[in-house]
Design a protein around this motif. Structure first.
Motif, PDB file in Angstrom:
ATOM      1  N   GLY A  69       0.803  -1.213   0.000  1.00 31.68           N
ATOM      2  CA  GLY A  69       0.000   0.000   0.000  1.00 31.68           C
ATOM      3  C   GLY A  69       0.834   1.260   0.000  1.00 31.68           C
ATOM      4  N   THR A  73       0.935   4.006  -3.050  1.00 30.74           N
ATOM      5  CA  THR A  73       0.628   5.397  -2.722  1.00 30.74           C
ATOM      6  C   THR A  73       1.744   6.323  -3.188  1.00 30.74           C
ATOM      7  N   TRP A 179      -4.367  -2.399   2.045  1.00 31.19           N
ATOM      8  CA  TRP A 179      -4.588  -1.147   1.313  1.00 31.19           C
ATOM      9  C   TRP A 179      -5.683  -1.301   0.266  1.00 31.19           C
ATOM     10  N   ASP A 180      -5.760  -2.432  -0.391  1.00 31.80           N
ATOM     11  CA  ASP A 180      -6.783  -2.656  -1.423  1.00 31.80           C
ATOM     12  C   ASP A 180      -8.192  -2.487  -0.863  1.00 31.80           C
TER      13      ASP A 180
END
Length: 261
Positions: A69, A73, A179-180
């Motif tokens: 993640g 980002t 994060w997904d």
């Protein structure tokens, strides 16, 4: 007017013999304006091998393991394209399927989610029974705890408009595989149009993912993601809980790291 596309490939000690041809295939299928390989804790021989990447690809190598993640980002924050996409470095989702995911955004979705569990998906090679069981259980839990009902939340193939990314970017905290689900939950809280796109998918048995440990971490991340989505929707209890948190978002962490450089 054609929309520009940027692709991020998060990679932790990848197999260059798989990664290099995969990035070439992504470039051929998507014709992107930019490709960023966000490379965590690389070995020297890996960096040498990545010299064979196409000219449009840039490698951002970091000594530490940031997590999937955090790497995506950082990559998205560095892109200046109309559409931001990411594909896992193991190539489980073929480039042609990534093109389908990006096409869904071009057709009007704010967020397109590749899906290997969709009834119309093609699974060329299955996971082990244990990984499949854990994955199915997580998907069932996510459907019941988020307001975005999908078949699959964790497939490493997603694309988002720059405008939708601007909405969600300051609400993402999960540095790893959760994060997904956080991206999907937060996007849903903003009322974004989320499209689930069936893909061709092939399990890569040499993945760096530990199924049990990762599933436990993702379950915790799912609960946190649900909380953040409800905070965005102004749920009073969740707003109160959030007011007591001093946790920094991934974007804030990335901005600090860039300033330190």
């Amino acid at each position: 007017m054609s929309q520009s596309v940027g692709v991020v490939v998060p990679a932790y000690r990848p197999d260059p013999e798989r990664l290099v041809p995969y990035v070439h295939a992504l470039v051929e299928s998507l014709d992107p304006d930019a490709v960023r390989v966000e490379l965590d804790a690389p070995r020297p021989e890996t960096l040498d091998a990545l010299d064979a990447l196409p000219a449009v690809a840039r490698v951002n190598d970091v000594d530490a393991r940031r997590g999937k993640g955090a790497a995506i980002t950082a990559g998205f924050e560095s892109l200046r394209t109309d559409i931001l996409a990411f594909a896992d470095a193991d190539g489980s989702t073929p480039a042609a399927s990534m093109a389908d995911v990006v096409a869904a955004v071009r057709d009007g979705a704010d967020l397109a989610v590749g899906s290997r569990r969709h009834p119309n998906a093609t699974v060329a090679s299955h996971q082990t029974v244990a990984r499949r069981y854990l994955g199915d259980g997580f998907a069932w839990l996510a459907r019941h705890l988020t307001e975005v009902p999908l078949y699959d939340y964790q497939c490493g193939a997603k694309a988002v408009t720059a405008a939708a990314w601007n909405d969600v970017r300051t609400h993402l905290y999960e540095p790893g595989f959760a994060w997904d689900i956080e991206l999907i939950a937060v996007s849903g809280a903003f009322g974004h149009r989320v499209a689930e796109v069936p893909v061709v998918w092939e399990d890569q048995p040499n993945s760096t993912v530990s199924p049990v440990d990762t599933t436990v971490k993702m379950a915790r991340g799912l609960l946190r993601s649900r909380h953040r989505a409800r905070t965005i929707r102004e749920d009073r209890l969740h707003e109160l809980i959030d007011a007591r948190s001093d946790e920094r978002t991934l974007v804030e962490q990335f901005s600090t790291e860039v300033a330190d450089d």
